[in-house]
Design an enzyme around this catalytic site. Structure first.
Site, PDB file in Angstrom:
ATOM      1  N   SER A  37       0.885  -1.377  -0.139  1.00 28.58           N
ATOM      2  CA  SER A  37       0.075   0.005  -0.031  1.00 28.58           C
ATOM      3  C   SER A  37       0.845   1.211   0.069  1.00 28.58           C
ATOM      4  O   SER A  37       1.593   1.666  -0.971  1.00 28.58           O
ATOM      5  CB  SER A  37      -1.019  -0.161   1.355  1.00 28.58           C
ATOM      6  N   HIS A  46      -7.971  -5.085  -1.076  1.00 30.12           N
ATOM      7  CA  HIS A  46      -6.614  -4.446  -0.598  1.00 30.12           C
ATOM      8  C   HIS A  46      -5.668  -5.387   0.252  1.00 30.12           C
ATOM      9  O   HIS A  46      -4.564  -5.235   0.133  1.00 30.12           O
ATOM     10  CB  HIS A  46      -6.840  -3.232  -0.049  1.00 30.12           C
TER      11      HIS A  46
END
Length: 715
Positions: free
Chosen positions: A575, A689
């Site tokens: 991320s 994610h």
């Protein structure tokens, strides 16, 4: 009651764009530069051409990394750890029961189950299944992933809560649906509250009323109901047995806002309603909703984290704040009576003030106390405060462990002074204790050792960054390590959104790296929260380079100590940490022997136009303005130079990631591959994610990363 803005911040890159398609990822917005990008076609998340490319490169990576007996054994070992029945089942008290969501080999998508405290104290509690997600998927032909439960609190002591709002995601995407569930009959309510797939949520007001913030579609004028970040822009009050279209508007934010939401505080005697307007990360407004529906702004700084508990208003400051003739430092936690504040009085009591080495890691209310969790040079310390007039009495937390990372959470803040206390470090399996304030904790659960760490030791060192800043990092190594610069070393980092990296036990890291003799290091670089707001703000926007200089300094310190050398030093991050490792790859290629880049941001010219990217402009800047002049200095996609040598790299992402667009990883890999660089690519089709939707996928991706790193760094 934590505010909705706090919840958004805790989730970090979590809330995102409402699903514009069943696939769960919206098409990228056009911007003036996309036509100049020869790899823009890879932003088409589920397009046939894109997925053909993905499958082709997945196959190449699989062929290289997964065919050996060593890989299969590692994948199996990690899967066994993730599936282990001996893991600690964390619980949440709802009424008289303690609920847990559990995944193992037999239940890949998981069970939501419950037990009593008496049973939970046993080594092998008897659990009652409430929702079997695998069975639900089979019945409905879906691929639901658990996103949580919000259960209506009982109004009377001992009354069993009957209704819950259950969030379910297709394939692990952030976009989800909310369905109403009856806890008594353990059935879905056919005519209950139902929120169609989008990013947003439902919050109970009472048994027949909820707040709903979601994608309501376009109004008569053609205006949409989502912000430019893709979050809900409108919150409404919705009555049972009425169409969602008839829900009553409560507040409408601006398209440029980040997230609009509302909640009801169910605390007996202190029932209140709040509306949260989040403009950007760490920039929000909180409103009290009166009985007449009118909103009254809580006139505290937008940068402060605001929370209301019973009669108290707490402000966690990110900037200095002047009130009643006093100035409170950034990083402080201050308190006042909520009603007094709303009446214009501004006298505060300081509950915590930071020092050069300390920051507030968090706090937790119990029925009669407030537990503070403080980081002192990235080591946790707990203390107990008792609310009152003037200075709040303070004491040490009785029996708190003196080692590792400590976590505290109230069991039931309305009715008890009990807390859950967790303790862990890189080599010590997590323990879970039940602690009554003022009494010694009772150890309930201890995670087993999933790897042999007896020959290792944990150290903390400090590197000196380019501008002279001392940067802490943790190091886990063999006690008998030869300082000859040959140890395969994995350096992990994040450095963003005021998130602190503290020691934690990981069976996967232990089995996949430490047990092989590898060295593991974690860098506490600027951009994180290890030293409070100042540490975070030191690496925002034009100062982003300081986070990367810090990480480079830690890498250089590892080499200077002869722990490792460039050929044996690998890095990993996901991320915002993927942006970090992407920048280390492109800006400091001579420092590393291998790089793992996971669910990353990489194209910083396009990031604000892709999925939830617009919500992070407070962190990185706006690339469509003059900010691009400094953003371009940390955009790996633009820093890549085909004429330069780069270390071996693997990019890993997920098709179902509707938070950080998979196009970042796809395009970067394609650009580097065309230039003939040493690149691998792997994209999980599910997973959101987090990268994986079940333990099998998580084990496979972990084994891929560790195998790649060991192959490159141990030679």
């Amino acid at each position: 009651m934590p505010t909705l803005s706090q919840a958004c911040h805790t989730l970090l890159l979590t809330a995102g764009l409402a699903a514009a398609s069943v696939a769960g990822a919206a098409p990228a917005k056009e911007s003036k530069n996309v036509s100049d990008d020869p790899y823009a076609w890879l932003e088409d998340v589920t397009g046939e051409r894109s997925l053909t490319w993905v499958k082709q490169h997945n196959a190449k990576s699989e062929a290289e990394l997964t065919t050996t007996p060593q890989f299969k054994q590692l994948e199996s070992d990690i899967r066994a750890i993730l599936d282990s029945d001996a893991k600690i089942p964390g619980v949440e008290k709802i009424g008289d029961y303690y609920y847990n969501f559990w995944k193992d080999k037999q239940h890949e998508r998981g069970l939501w189950r419950r037990t009593t405290l008496a049973e939970y104290r046993k080594d092998k509690p008897q659990w009652e299944t409430v929702i079997d997600l695998d069975a639900l998927n089979k019945t409905e032909g879906e691929n639901w992933v658990w996103h949580g439960a919000d259960c209506l609190k009982p109004k009377l002591q001992g009354e069993k809560p009957a209704r819950c709002l259950i969030a379910l995601s297709r394939g692990g995407a952030d976009a989800d649906v909310t369905r109403e569930f009856d806890l008594t009959t353990k059935t879905w309510l056919k005519d209950g509250f139902f929120r169609p797939e989008a990013k947003g949520g439902l919050q109970w007001i009472d048994r027949d009323t909820v707040y709903v913030f979601t994608d309501f579609g376009k109004d008569a004028s053609g205006a949409g109901s989502m912000t430019s970040s893709g979050y809900p822009r409108i919150v409404k009050e919705w009555k049972r047995a009425t169409p969602l279209a008839d829900a009553k508007p409560v507040y409408e934010g601006q398209p440029t806002d980040m997230y609009i939401a509302a909640s009801h505080d169910h605390t007996k005697g202190f029932e209140r309603d709040f509306v949260s307007r989040t403009l950007a990360f760490y920039n929000d407004e909180l409103y009290l909703r009166g009985g007449d529906g009118k909103l009254i702004k809580i006139d505290a700084p937008n940068s402060a984290s605001k929370s209301v508990h019973k009669q108290w208003l707490l402000l966690e400051l990110r900037e200095p704040y002047g009130a009643a003739g006093q100035t409170y430092a950034a990083g402080s936690l201050i308190a006042t009576k909520f009603d007094d504040f709303m009446a214009g009085k501004r006298a505060f009591t300081t509950l915590f003030a930071p020092s050069d080495s300390t920051s507030l890691a968090g706090f937790s209310w119990t029925q009669n106390h407030l537990v503070l969790n403080v980081l002192d040079d990235v080591k946790n310390r707990l203390s107990v405060l008792t609310p009152g007039e003037g200075e709040w009495p303070r004491s040490e937390f009785t029996g708190a462990p003196t080692f590792g990372t400590l976590g505290v959470a109230a069991v039931d803040a309305d009715d008890s002074d009990a807390v859950w206390l967790t303790a862990t470090d890189y080599l010590t399996p997590t323990t879970l204790s039940l602690a009554q304030i003022g009494k010694r904790p009772e150890v309930l659960k201890t995670m087993p050792a999933f790897f042999d760490g007896t020959g290792n030791v944990i150290e903390q060192h400090f590197a000196t960054s380019k501008d002279g800043t001392r940067v802490p990092y943790f190091l886990v190594r063999r006690k008998d390590l030869k300082l000859d610069g040959k140890a395969p070393t994995l350096l992990y980092g994040y450095g963003g959104f005021e998130i602190s990296l503290t020691p934690a036990y990981s069976g996967s890291v232990g089995k996949g790296w430490l047990e092989k003799g590898g060295v593991y290091a974690v860098a506490n670089i600027r951009g994180g929260g290890e030293y409070g707001p100042r540490w975070h703000q030191a690496a925002l926007k034009a100062n982003r380079h300081k986070a990367y200089e810090d990480f480079a300094a830690v890498a250089q310190d590892l080499v200077a100590r002869k722990i490792t050398s460039k050929e044996h030093l690998g890095i990993q991050g996901g991320s915002n940490g993927g942006l970090l490792t992407g920048n280390m790859l492109t800006q400091y290629p001579d420092l590393f022997g291998a790089v793992v880049v996971q669910v990353p941001l990489l194209d910083m010219k396009r990031y604000s136009h892709l999925l939830a990217g617009a919500s992070w402009m407070a962190e990185y800047g706006d690339p469509d303005t003059a900010d691009w002049e400094f953003i371009r200095t940390f955009s790996p996609y633009h820093l890549f130079n085909a004429q330069r040598d780069y270390p071996p790299v693997i990019f890993m992402t997920s098709t179902r990631d509707d938070r950080v667009h998979p196009g970042h990883a796809r395009k970067m890999a394609a650009k580097m591959l065309e230039a003939g660089k040493d690149v691998r690519y792997y994209e999980n089709i599910e997973g959101g994610h987090g990268g994986s939707a079940n333990n099998a996928q998580a084990a496979h991706m972990s084994a891929l990363a560790f195998t790649f790193l060991w192959n490159e760094l141990s030679e």
